[in-house]
Design a protein around this motif. Sequence first.
Motif, short mmCIF file in Angstrom:
data_model
loop_
_atom_site.label_atom_id
_atom_site.label_comp_id
_atom_site.label_asym_id
_atom_site.label_seq_id
_atom_site.Cartn_x
_atom_site.Cartn_y
_atom_site.Cartn_z
N VAL A 89 0.74 -1.13 -0.04
CA VAL A 89 0.08 0.14 0.18
C VAL A 89 0.95 1.31 -0.08
O VAL A 89 0.94 2.14 -0.92
CB VAL A 89 -1.12 -0.07 1.31
CG1 VAL A 89 -1.75 1.27 1.29
CG2 VAL A 89 -1.95 -1.02 1.14
N GLU A 90 1.86 1.39 0.87
CA GLU A 90 2.60 2.53 1.07
C GLU A 90 3.63 2.68 -0.20
O GLU A 90 3.75 3.71 -0.92
CB GLU A 90 3.47 2.33 2.16
CG GLU A 90 2.72 2.89 3.45
CD GLU A 90 3.69 3.61 4.51
OE1 GLU A 90 3.07 4.18 5.37
OE2 GLU A 90 4.86 3.28 4.47
N HIS B 257 -11.56 8.08 -9.43
CA HIS B 257 -12.04 8.70 -8.00
C HIS B 257 -11.88 7.45 -7.06
O HIS B 257 -11.53 8.09 -5.62
CB HIS B 257 -13.61 8.53 -8.31
CG HIS B 257 -14.29 8.79 -6.89
ND1 HIS B 257 -14.79 9.91 -6.45
CD2 HIS B 257 -15.15 7.96 -6.18
CE1 HIS B 257 -15.28 9.51 -5.42
NE2 HIS B 257 -15.71 8.57 -5.31
N MET B 258 -11.79 6.17 -7.21
CA MET B 258 -11.35 5.21 -6.19
C MET B 258 -10.43 5.26 -5.73
O MET B 258 -10.07 4.92 -4.49
CB MET B 258 -11.84 4.00 -6.88
CG MET B 258 -13.55 3.67 -7.15
SD MET B 258 -13.88 2.34 -8.36
CE MET B 258 -13.37 0.92 -7.46
N ALA C 213 -8.34 7.92 2.44
CA ALA C 213 -8.67 7.13 3.63
C ALA C 213 -7.31 6.64 4.24
O ALA C 213 -7.30 6.71 5.62
CB ALA C 213 -9.52 5.87 3.15
N TYR C 214 -6.31 6.56 3.63
CA TYR C 214 -5.05 6.05 4.32
C TYR C 214 -4.51 7.07 5.04
O TYR C 214 -3.91 6.90 6.08
CB TYR C 214 -4.16 5.75 3.27
CG TYR C 214 -2.86 4.96 3.48
CD1 TYR C 214 -2.75 3.72 3.90
CD2 TYR C 214 -1.72 5.61 3.72
CE1 TYR C 214 -1.53 3.08 4.47
CE2 TYR C 214 -0.48 5.20 4.32
CZ TYR C 214 -0.57 3.92 4.80
OH TYR C 214 0.68 3.42 5.19
N ASN D 166 -9.07 0.10 5.09
CA ASN D 166 -9.32 1.67 4.59
C ASN D 166 -8.80 1.63 3.15
O ASN D 166 -9.88 2.16 2.47
CB ASN D 166 -8.93 2.65 5.54
CG ASN D 166 -9.43 2.63 6.83
OD1 ASN D 166 -10.37 1.85 7.29
ND2 ASN D 166 -9.05 3.35 7.88
N PHE D 167 -7.86 1.58 3.05
CA PHE D 167 -6.97 1.67 1.59
C PHE D 167 -8.03 0.72 0.71
O PHE D 167 -8.44 1.08 -0.48
CB PHE D 167 -5.62 1.63 1.54
CG PHE D 167 -5.07 1.82 0.02
CD1 PHE D 167 -4.83 3.10 -0.31
CD2 PHE D 167 -4.91 0.66 -0.66
CE1 PHE D 167 -4.34 3.46 -1.52
CE2 PHE D 167 -4.43 0.97 -2.10
CZ PHE D 167 -4.09 2.38 -2.51
N PHE D 168 -7.96 -0.50 0.77
CA PHE D 168 -8.46 -1.34 -0.15
C PHE D 168 -9.96 -1.33 -0.10
O PHE D 168 -10.41 -1.63 -1.41
CB PHE D 168 -7.91 -3.01 0.27
CG PHE D 168 -6.44 -3.11 -0.24
CD1 PHE D 168 -6.04 -2.87 -1.41
CD2 PHE D 168 -5.69 -3.72 0.95
CE1 PHE D 168 -4.55 -3.14 -1.64
CE2 PHE D 168 -4.26 -4.02 0.72
CZ PHE D 168 -3.81 -3.72 -0.83
#
Length: 414
Positions: A67-68, A226-227, A234-235, A251-253
Amino acid sequence: MPSIRKSLLQLLFSGAYMKRWNDKLRAMELYEIDKQSHKMMVAWMLFELNSRKMSPEEKLALGNRIVEGGIFEYLYRLIITDIKPPVFYQIKAIPEHYERLTAWVLEQLMPIIQILGDDFCDRMRSFLSIPDHSDLAGRILFASHIYASQYEFSLIKDLNPSDEELEDIEQSFTSTLLEYDDIEGVPELLEYGSTLNRFAALCGRLRFQTRWSQTPRVPDTSVLGHMFIVASYAYFFGLEHGACRARLQNNFFSGIFHDLPEVLTRDIISPVKRSVSGIAGLIREYEEDALNRRVFSMLEKGRHGQLSDRLKFLLGIEGDEEEFATVIRKDGKLVEVTFEQMQEEYNSDEYDPKDGRMLKICDNLAAFIEAYTAVRNGISSDQLQQSLWRIRSAYLKEPYQHGVHIGALMADFD
């Protein structure tokens, strides 16, 4: 603690302007923000498949790095927008040149991202100091990047039959992905008609879904882009809350998939959902039915039930909870909690927490910035003005919700 400001939100949104393949004939514009979103959807699939036999700690570490790493790569890309990939790869091949370029990129980014704190900035410096990451997270991100780029290439290939570069580009995509076929899921991803191939292609189609389809805007954002914006917001709000790793990842996914049903139902704007009593519930029922028929059943028949189950959790339809419910997992069941309970009692990886209410705030904030940016760019329609007023009004009485100073943030845009 990190503190989110207007400049960071706008930086993340700026990928909606960045055109890709702009030296080729295109049937539609292709944007960086859409490609990044598609990339992270594929990265999630590969992450879930390759972490099945890992310990909880190993899986959390892998997910956090994916994610990061995806966010770091996106921020880097925002700065080097004018450098074509072949040139960038040549720069990466010479350590001294890559180091100088990266130092310049960080110099541009730091005035904006330093509000996220020294720890975040140090992790970003460390990640970007390495041209090519050979660990599993880095390889998943690169394979996902190549797949998402190859998908875009498939959209323009037939429109450029006389372009001499196309054969080399196509061969490069194929040979590169074959080098990553030891990653579970990559061979199936490349097999036309396979379950993962079909699901990844379905996700990619969200770039064809235009947001605010009846309202002219600049930039003209898609559901897919947008997603990614919602997921990134959120992240970062999670960082502001000191969220645990599982909570940050969930939150990210959740953000990266939250509008997946719209590939089946189209983007239905909020005023329509609220115009008739009960219509929002009917739309949600239809979305769930369409997801069951065309997504979950496909994954389950393709022996990817684990992906199906996890996707239901991310979309907020695993149990009886609302779509944007704030939940934790306790004794094997989902339990709705308040933000205060989340912060004080359940901000721990073992509870598999997810900030659904905060995700909805990020969804509204992204819509607000889309409308605000269009108005600032000279398009002042009644629909855009009404949307800005409606979103602002929703937070007038409670400007602080779920740990987000949403009222103060929107005031920054005055």
